[in-house]
Motif scaffolding. Structure first.
Motif, short mmCIF file in Angstrom:
data_model
loop_
_atom_site.label_atom_id
_atom_site.label_comp_id
_atom_site.label_asym_id
_atom_site.label_seq_id
_atom_site.Cartn_x
_atom_site.Cartn_y
_atom_site.Cartn_z
N LEU A 6 19.55 13.31 -15.95
CA LEU A 6 19.40 12.08 -15.16
C LEU A 6 18.55 11.06 -15.93
CD1 LEU A 6 18.94 13.50 -11.55
CD2 LEU A 6 20.84 12.08 -12.36
N LEU A 7 17.51 11.54 -16.60
CA LEU A 7 16.69 10.65 -17.43
C LEU A 7 17.50 10.06 -18.58
CD1 LEU A 7 13.30 12.57 -17.60
CD2 LEU A 7 13.69 10.31 -16.60
N LEU A 8 18.31 10.91 -19.22
CA LEU A 8 19.16 10.41 -20.31
C LEU A 8 20.14 9.37 -19.80
CD1 LEU A 8 19.89 13.72 -22.26
CD2 LEU A 8 18.40 11.83 -22.97
N GLU A 9 20.69 9.60 -18.60
CA GLU A 9 21.62 8.63 -18.01
C GLU A 9 20.90 7.34 -17.64
OE1 GLU A 9 25.55 9.26 -17.19
OE2 GLU A 9 24.45 9.44 -19.07
N TYR A 10 19.64 7.45 -17.23
CA TYR A 10 18.84 6.26 -16.96
C TYR A 10 18.71 5.40 -18.22
CZ TYR A 10 14.71 3.37 -16.35
OH TYR A 10 13.83 2.31 -16.34
N PHE A 11 18.38 6.06 -19.33
CA PHE A 11 18.27 5.33 -20.60
C PHE A 11 19.61 4.72 -21.02
CE2 PHE A 11 14.45 8.07 -21.27
CZ PHE A 11 13.54 7.03 -21.39
N ARG A 12 20.69 5.45 -20.78
CA ARG A 12 22.02 4.98 -21.18
C ARG A 12 22.53 3.85 -20.28
NH1 ARG A 12 27.55 6.01 -20.26
NH2 ARG A 12 27.10 7.47 -18.57
N LEU A 13 22.46 4.06 -18.96
CA LEU A 13 23.06 3.11 -18.02
C LEU A 13 22.13 1.96 -17.64
CD1 LEU A 13 24.89 5.65 -15.68
CD2 LEU A 13 25.93 4.18 -17.42
N GLN B 69 31.95 4.62 -19.47
CA GLN B 69 30.88 3.89 -20.15
C GLN B 69 29.87 3.29 -19.19
OE1 GLN B 69 32.64 1.11 -22.86
NE2 GLN B 69 33.04 2.67 -24.43
N TYR B 70 30.31 2.92 -18.00
CA TYR B 70 29.40 2.30 -17.04
C TYR B 70 29.28 3.13 -15.77
CZ TYR B 70 30.25 -1.43 -20.33
OH TYR B 70 30.37 -2.15 -21.49
N ARG B 71 29.66 4.40 -15.87
CA ARG B 71 29.54 5.32 -14.74
C ARG B 71 28.74 6.54 -15.17
NH1 ARG B 71 35.63 5.81 -12.45
NH2 ARG B 71 35.20 7.92 -13.11
N VAL B 72 28.26 7.27 -14.19
CA VAL B 72 27.49 8.48 -14.48
C VAL B 72 28.39 9.49 -15.19
CG1 VAL B 72 26.25 10.42 -13.43
CG2 VAL B 72 25.96 8.10 -12.52
N TYR B 73 27.86 10.09 -16.24
CA TYR B 73 28.60 11.04 -17.07
C TYR B 73 28.84 12.35 -16.31
CZ TYR B 73 29.97 13.35 -21.44
OH TYR B 73 30.66 14.02 -22.41
N GLY B 74 29.93 13.03 -16.64
CA GLY B 74 30.36 14.22 -15.92
C GLY B 74 29.37 15.37 -15.90
N VAL B 75 28.47 15.45 -16.89
CA VAL B 75 27.51 16.55 -16.93
C VAL B 75 26.59 16.52 -15.70
CG1 VAL B 75 25.73 15.36 -18.30
CG2 VAL B 75 25.92 17.85 -18.42
N ILE B 76 26.30 15.33 -15.18
CA ILE B 76 25.47 15.22 -13.98
C ILE B 76 26.18 15.89 -12.81
CG2 ILE B 76 24.47 13.60 -12.31
CD1 ILE B 76 23.05 13.57 -15.04
N PHE B 77 27.46 15.62 -12.68
CA PHE B 77 28.24 16.20 -11.58
C PHE B 77 28.41 17.70 -11.76
CE2 PHE B 77 29.62 11.73 -11.68
CZ PHE B 77 29.26 11.38 -10.39
N PHE B 78 28.59 18.12 -13.03
CA PHE B 78 28.77 19.56 -13.26
C PHE B 78 27.48 20.33 -12.95
CE2 PHE B 78 29.65 23.58 -15.13
CZ PHE B 78 31.02 23.73 -14.99
N LEU B 79 26.35 19.80 -13.38
CA LEU B 79 25.09 20.48 -13.08
C LEU B 79 24.83 20.48 -11.57
CD1 LEU B 79 22.79 19.26 -15.97
CD2 LEU B 79 23.44 21.62 -15.47
N THR B 80 25.17 19.40 -10.90
CA THR B 80 25.02 19.34 -9.44
C THR B 80 25.89 20.39 -8.76
OG1 THR B 80 24.52 16.98 -9.56
CG2 THR B 80 25.20 17.84 -7.41
N SER B 81 27.14 20.50 -9.19
CA SER B 81 28.03 21.50 -8.60
C SER B 81 27.58 22.92 -8.94
CB SER B 81 29.47 21.28 -9.05
OG SER B 81 29.63 21.50 -10.43
#
Length: 197
Positions: free
Chosen positions: A49-56, A74-86
């Motif tokens: 989530l921190l990495l996505e904060y820096f990216r997005l 490119q402007y949406r949350v990357y799939g790894v966030i969803f996979f870790l959540t699931s």
């Protein structure tokens, strides 16, 4: 950047790192207990989530990984966030064999569908999903089902039904992230069947 077959392979190789996460999860669970293993998953989620904060939010391009992000991501949350959540939901709610089957079907089934579909798919089955991708995913998910059934000694029909549910869900979903919806839906169905058995 033109999206092509080799970028898709690169993405799927990165997705295989979930196997390392699963090995670490079970190692921590065996050594320190279930809650410690769950905290490990949550810590990983926070890092990403921190990495996505820096990216997005801040516009930083992450070295190496940036080239494997699809144009629509490119402007949406990357799939790894969803996979870790699931993964967190699956290991919190489902029995271990059900959770593992759902997560491995999501990992390997999606990989087989994407690679086979990009390389050999010509017949569109639904939206941008190809018939060959569908078949490759179903076969892969059925193999996962057999392995899970033999490893955990659960009735084979449970993971087989999960394989069909995971494949159908992956095929029908386009805008929703498959890394979240496929393991949650297939795991839920598997767990309900296990309760009713």
């Amino acid at each position: 950047m033109t999206w092509n077959f080799f970028h898709e392979i690169g993405r799927k190789v990165i997705h295989l790192t979930i196997l390392i996460v699963l090995v670490l999860f079970f190692t921590i669970k065996n050594q320190a207990g279930h809650q410690a293993a769950m905290l490990f998953l949550v810590a990983l989620l926070i890092i990403f989530l921190l990495l996505e904060y820096f990216r997005l939010d801040l516009g930083f391009k992450l070295p190496f990984f940036h080239q494997f992000i699809r144009p629509k991501e490119q402007y949406r949350v990357y799939g790894v966030i969803f996979f870790l959540t699931s993964t967190i939901i699956a290991f919190s709610v489902f029995d271990t064999p059900i959770a593992l089957a759902a997560l491995l079907m999501t990992t390997f089934g999606d990989m087989a569908a994407a690679i086979a579909g990009k390389k050999y798919g010509t017949t569109i089955l639904f939206r941008n999903k190809t018939l060959i991708g569908f078949v490759a995913e179903l076969v892969t998910n059925l193999i996962v089902a057999v392995v899970i059934s033999l490893t955990f000694s659960i009735n084979i029909y449970i993971p087989i039904i999960m394989a069909f549910v995971a494949t159908a869900t992956e095929t029908l979903v386009d805008e929703l992230d498959d890394n979240l919806i496929v393991p949650i839906v297939s795991g839920f169905v598997g767990q309900i069947i296990l309760f009713l058995a």
